[in-house]
Motif scaffolding. Structure first.
Motif, PDB file in Angstrom:
ATOM      1  N   ARG A 187       0.844  -1.200   0.000  1.00 22.69           N
ATOM      2  CA  ARG A 187       0.000   0.000   0.000  1.00 22.69           C
ATOM      3  C   ARG A 187       0.877   1.248   0.000  1.00 22.69           C
ATOM      4  O   ARG A 187       1.062   1.914   1.012  1.00 22.69           O
ATOM      5  N   ALA A 188       1.442   1.556  -1.165  1.00 20.28           N
ATOM      6  CA  ALA A 188       2.330   2.705  -1.295  1.00 20.28           C
ATOM      7  C   ALA A 188       2.206   3.255  -2.708  1.00 20.28           C
ATOM      8  O   ALA A 188       1.742   2.568  -3.615  1.00 20.28           O
ATOM      9  N   VAL A 189       2.613   4.499  -2.870  1.00 22.03           N
ATOM     10  CA  VAL A 189       2.564   5.134  -4.183  1.00 22.03           C
ATOM     11  C   VAL A 189       3.911   5.792  -4.451  1.00 22.03           C
ATOM     12  O   VAL A 189       4.552   6.320  -3.543  1.00 22.03           O
ATOM     13  N   SER A 190       4.364   5.716  -5.696  1.00 22.20           N
ATOM     14  CA  SER A 190       5.573   6.437  -6.090  1.00 22.20           C
ATOM     15  C   SER A 190       5.372   7.002  -7.485  1.00 22.20           C
ATOM     16  O   SER A 190       4.683   6.409  -8.316  1.00 22.20           O
ATOM     17  N   ILE A 191       5.951   8.158  -7.718  1.00 22.88           N
ATOM     18  CA  ILE A 191       5.849   8.826  -9.012  1.00 22.88           C
ATOM     19  C   ILE A 191       7.222   9.373  -9.367  1.00 22.88           C
ATOM     20  O   ILE A 191       7.893   9.967  -8.520  1.00 22.88           O
ATOM     21  N   GLY A 192       7.649   9.168 -10.594  1.00 18.25           N
ATOM     22  CA  GLY A 192       8.944   9.681 -11.010  1.00 18.25           C
ATOM     23  C   GLY A 192       9.009   9.891 -12.509  1.00 18.25           C
ATOM     24  O   GLY A 192       8.238   9.290 -13.268  1.00 18.25           O
ATOM     25  N   PRO A 193       9.915  10.746 -12.976  1.00 16.92           N
ATOM     26  CA  PRO A 193      10.044  11.033 -14.404  1.00 16.92           C
ATOM     27  C   PRO A 193      10.804   9.934 -15.139  1.00 16.92           C
ATOM     28  O   PRO A 193      11.597   9.200 -14.546  1.00 16.92           O
ATOM     29  N   ILE A 194      10.557   9.834 -16.438  1.00 14.28           N
ATOM     30  CA  ILE A 194      11.304   8.934 -17.315  1.00 14.28           C
ATOM     31  C   ILE A 194      12.003   9.792 -18.361  1.00 14.28           C
ATOM     32  O   ILE A 194      11.365  10.603 -19.042  1.00 14.28           O
ATOM     33  N   VAL A 195      13.312   9.640 -18.490  1.00 15.66           N
ATOM     34  CA  VAL A 195      14.098  10.417 -19.441  1.00 15.66           C
ATOM     35  C   VAL A 195      14.665   9.477 -20.498  1.00 15.66           C
ATOM     36  O   VAL A 195      15.223   8.422 -20.168  1.00 15.66           O
ATOM     37  N   ASP A 196      14.489   9.843 -21.762  1.00 13.23           N
ATOM     38  CA  ASP A 196      15.036   9.073 -22.875  1.00 13.23           C
ATOM     39  C   ASP A 196      16.521   9.387 -22.996  1.00 13.23           C
ATOM     40  O   ASP A 196      16.900  10.516 -23.317  1.00 13.23           O
ATOM     41  N   ASP A 197      17.364   8.404 -22.742  1.00 11.85           N
ATOM     42  CA  ASP A 197      18.808   8.639 -22.761  1.00 11.85           C
ATOM     43  C   ASP A 197      19.327   8.950 -24.162  1.00 11.85           C
ATOM     44  O   ASP A 197      20.348   9.622 -24.316  1.00 11.85           O
ATOM     45  N   GLU A 198      18.629   8.476 -25.196  1.00  6.03           N
ATOM     46  CA  GLU A 198      19.093   8.731 -26.562  1.00  6.03           C
ATOM     47  C   GLU A 198      18.823  10.165 -26.993  1.00  6.03           C
ATOM     48  O   GLU A 198      19.667  10.817 -27.606  1.00  6.03           O
ATOM     49  N   THR A 199      17.622  10.668 -26.689  1.00  2.66           N
ATOM     50  CA  THR A 199      17.256  12.022 -27.104  1.00  2.66           C
ATOM     51  C   THR A 199      17.558  13.060 -26.033  1.00  2.66           C
ATOM     52  O   THR A 199      17.608  14.257 -26.322  1.00  2.66           O
ATOM     53  N   GLY A 200      17.745  12.609 -24.796  1.00  2.00           N
ATOM     54  CA  GLY A 200      17.973  13.542 -23.703  1.00  2.00           C
ATOM     55  C   GLY A 200      16.738  14.341 -23.340  1.00  2.00           C
ATOM     56  O   GLY A 200      16.840  15.429 -22.767  1.00  2.00           O
ATOM     57  N   GLU A 201      15.544  13.811 -23.642  1.00  4.09           N
ATOM     58  CA  GLU A 201      14.297  14.515 -23.377  1.00  4.09           C
ATOM     59  C   GLU A 201      13.425  13.722 -22.409  1.00  4.09           C
ATOM     60  O   GLU A 201      13.545  12.499 -22.297  1.00  4.09           O
ATOM     61  N   LEU A 202      12.541  14.451 -21.731  1.00  7.64           N
ATOM     62  CA  LEU A 202      11.563  13.813 -20.860  1.00  7.64           C
ATOM     63  C   LEU A 202      10.602  13.005 -21.726  1.00  7.64           C
ATOM     64  O   LEU A 202       9.993  13.534 -22.652  1.00  7.64           O
ATOM     65  N   SER A 203      10.468  11.719 -21.451  1.00 11.00           N
ATOM     66  CA  SER A 203       9.645  10.865 -22.305  1.00 11.00           C
ATOM     67  C   SER A 203       8.402  10.324 -21.611  1.00 11.00           C
ATOM     68  O   SER A 203       7.554   9.717 -22.258  1.00 11.00           O
ATOM     69  N   GLY A 204       8.284  10.539 -20.306  1.00  8.47           N
ATOM     70  CA  GLY A 204       7.093  10.021 -19.657  1.00  8.47           C
ATOM     71  C   GLY A 204       7.143  10.124 -18.147  1.00  8.47           C
ATOM     72  O   GLY A 204       8.025  10.767 -17.565  1.00  8.47           O
ATOM     73  N   LEU A 205       6.177   9.471 -17.535  1.00  5.85           N
ATOM     74  CA  LEU A 205       6.027   9.468 -16.082  1.00  5.85           C
ATOM     75  C   LEU A 205       5.772   8.034 -15.647  1.00  5.85           C
ATOM     76  O   LEU A 205       4.947   7.333 -16.245  1.00  5.85           O
ATOM     77  N   LEU A 206       6.496   7.596 -14.636  1.00  7.09           N
ATOM     78  CA  LEU A 206       6.302   6.257 -14.088  1.00  7.09           C
ATOM     79  C   LEU A 206       5.559   6.367 -12.765  1.00  7.09           C
ATOM     80  O   LEU A 206       6.002   7.062 -11.851  1.00  7.09           O
ATOM     81  N   VAL A 207       4.421   5.689 -12.682  1.00  8.71           N
ATOM     82  CA  VAL A 207       3.614   5.676 -11.460  1.00  8.71           C
ATOM     83  C   VAL A 207       3.518   4.235 -10.979  1.00  8.71           C
ATOM     84  O   VAL A 207       3.180   3.340 -11.760  1.00  8.71           O
ATOM     85  N   ARG A 208       3.838   4.011  -9.716  1.00  9.52           N
ATOM     86  CA  ARG A 208       3.630   2.692  -9.119  1.00  9.52           C
ATOM     87  C   ARG A 208       2.611   2.825  -8.000  1.00  9.52           C
ATOM     88  O   ARG A 208       2.748   3.665  -7.130  1.00  9.52           O
ATOM     89  N   MET A 209       1.592   1.977  -8.073  1.00  7.57           N
ATOM     90  CA  MET A 209       0.566   1.956  -7.030  1.00  7.57           C
ATOM     91  C   MET A 209       0.269   0.519  -6.680  1.00  7.57           C
ATOM     92  O   MET A 209       0.034  -0.299  -7.573  1.00  7.57           O
ATOM     93  N   HIS A 210       0.323   0.206  -5.396  1.00  6.51           N
ATOM     94  CA  HIS A 210       0.143  -1.175  -4.946  1.00  6.51           C
ATOM     95  C   HIS A 210       1.175  -2.089  -5.604  1.00  6.51           C
ATOM     96  O   HIS A 210       0.918  -3.277  -5.806  1.00  6.51           O
ATOM     97  N   GLY A 211       2.320  -1.536  -5.971  1.00  6.34           N
ATOM     98  CA  GLY A 211       3.400  -2.329  -6.542  1.00  6.34           C
ATOM     99  C   GLY A 211       3.337  -2.507  -8.046  1.00  6.34           C
ATOM    100  O   GLY A 211       4.267  -3.033  -8.652  1.00  6.34           O
ATOM    101  N   ILE A 212       2.252  -2.084  -8.684  1.00  7.18           N
ATOM    102  CA  ILE A 212       2.084  -2.256 -10.130  1.00  7.18           C
ATOM    103  C   ILE A 212       2.575  -1.005 -10.852  1.00  7.18           C
ATOM    104  O   ILE A 212       2.205   0.113 -10.502  1.00  7.18           O
ATOM    105  N   ALA A 213       3.418  -1.203 -11.864  1.00  9.37           N
ATOM    106  CA  ALA A 213       4.002  -0.086 -12.603  1.00  9.37           C
ATOM    107  C   ALA A 213       3.097   0.322 -13.761  1.00  9.37           C
ATOM    108  O   ALA A 213       2.670  -0.515 -14.560  1.00  9.37           O
ATOM    109  N   LEU A 214       2.810   1.618 -13.836  1.00 12.51           N
ATOM    110  CA  LEU A 214       2.055   2.201 -14.942  1.00 12.51           C
ATOM    111  C   LEU A 214       2.964   3.219 -15.617  1.00 12.51           C
ATOM    112  O   LEU A 214       3.460   4.136 -14.970  1.00 12.51           O
ATOM    113  N   VAL A 215       3.185   3.061 -16.915  1.00 11.17           N
ATOM    114  CA  VAL A 215       4.047   3.972 -17.659  1.00 11.17           C
ATOM    115  C   VAL A 215       3.168   4.885 -18.508  1.00 11.17           C
ATOM    116  O   VAL A 215       2.346   4.405 -19.300  1.00 11.17           O
ATOM    117  N   PHE A 216       3.329   6.192 -18.332  1.00 10.17           N
ATOM    118  CA  PHE A 216       2.591   7.169 -19.129  1.00 10.17           C
ATOM    119  C   PHE A 216       3.583   7.833 -20.084  1.00 10.17           C
ATOM    120  O   PHE A 216       4.425   8.627 -19.675  1.00 10.17           O
TER     121      PHE A 216
END
Length: 289
Positions: A187-216
């Motif tokens: 029962r925890a939540v985490s949110i963090g950015p995803i950066v594309d190492d090839e382009t050097g740009e922000l590519s998304g947001l990673l959300v974990r809730m109840h241990g399940i990873a959701l990639v936006f």
């Protein structure tokens, strides 16, 4: 499940509010309000267990949800966009209820079903990304600092103020076990950015809730742009316990001719397929074995 209008009620005020990230719409009203950049209702209790925040010294820390706020929206826009928080809360509480049903000990073999909005969840992720950046929060990863990667704020504001908003973010679910927490159901939540190492740009947001990873994913051109280990915009998520299955539907305005299902096996493997029709994607590799 349709997404309600996110535009404040008419007439427009014609006024921008300094500090509101929707100020470019010139439709602000009231003073800056205390906006939760992680929706308060994601956990229905007095404490929020949070992972991934840069100020944390503990792996999992407990905070009052009222502490995770910033003055980044005027009251008028905060109220208008509150339906997005409701969609996120509905999804996350459906996951929580589905996990409890699939894992509890019982002689019953009945499946349970939960309806959520995939469109609403993607719009919520876009709003959350804008809120996190506007709050000045300093996410840190071993290689990157969130503040160095500005999201497309002008486009986000344009979509959130559109009569028919469409998120620039696409939900995908990883199929690899190591993308998720070892203990699904925490029962925890985490949110963090995803950066594309090839382009050097922000590519998304990673959300974990109840241990399940959701990639936006930001500006995903099509599902073929994803790794083979991810499924874009799943229509259903099956939480498969030893004896029961919980199915979470993610409704969308634009439906595909064939439904895609992501299976998450909990604790114990089972030999028989999950309940429901054998839609395309049903036999894909499960997240957990």
């Amino acid at each position: 499940m349709a997404v309600a209008s996110l535009i404040p009620p008419a007439p427009a005020t014609g006024e921008p509010q300094s500090g509101c990230y929707m100020a470019a719409t010139s439709d602000c009203g009231g003073r800056l309000s205390r906006e939760h950049y992680i929706s308060r209702g994601l956990i229905d209790g007095p404490e929020l267990r949070v992972r991934g925040m840069p100020w944390q010294r503990e792996e999992v820390a407990r905070f009052s949800p009222d502490n995770l706020v910033a003055r980044i929206l005027c009251r008028r826009h905060n109220s208008a966009m509150s339906p997005l928080d409701a969609h996120a809360i509905r999804f996350f509480l459906s996951v929580e209820a589905g996990l409890k049903h699939a894992q509890r000990r019982s002689l019953s073999r009945k499946s349970r079903f939960y309806m959520t909005s995939g469109d609403g969840l993607e719009l919520w992720a876009m709003k959350t990304l804008a809120s996190l950046y506007s709050s000045g929060i300093e996410f840190m990863t071993p290689e990157h600092r969130f503040r160095d990667f500005e999201p497309p704020m002008e486009r986000i504001v344009a979509e959130l103020s559109s009569p028919n908003p469409c998120s620039i973010m696409t939900l995908s679910l990883p199929l690899m076990q190591d993308a998720h927490e070892e203990q699904i159901g925490r029962r925890a939540v985490s949110i963090g950015p995803i950066v594309d190492d090839e382009t050097g740009e922000l590519s998304g947001l990673l959300v974990r809730m109840h241990g399940i990873a959701l990639v936006f994913n930001i500006d995903l051109p099509d599902k073929d742009a994803l790794p083979e280990t991810e499924i874009a915009r799943p229509d259903m998520i099956d939480l498969i316990g030893m004896d029961r299955t919980s199915r979470i539907f993610l409704s969308r305005a634009k439906r595909r001719p064939e439904a895609w299902i992501v299976q998450i096996r909990l604790s114990h493997p089972r030999k028989d397929p999950p309940a429901g029709r054998s839609d395309r994607g049903c036999n894909r590799q499960p997240l957990r074995k």
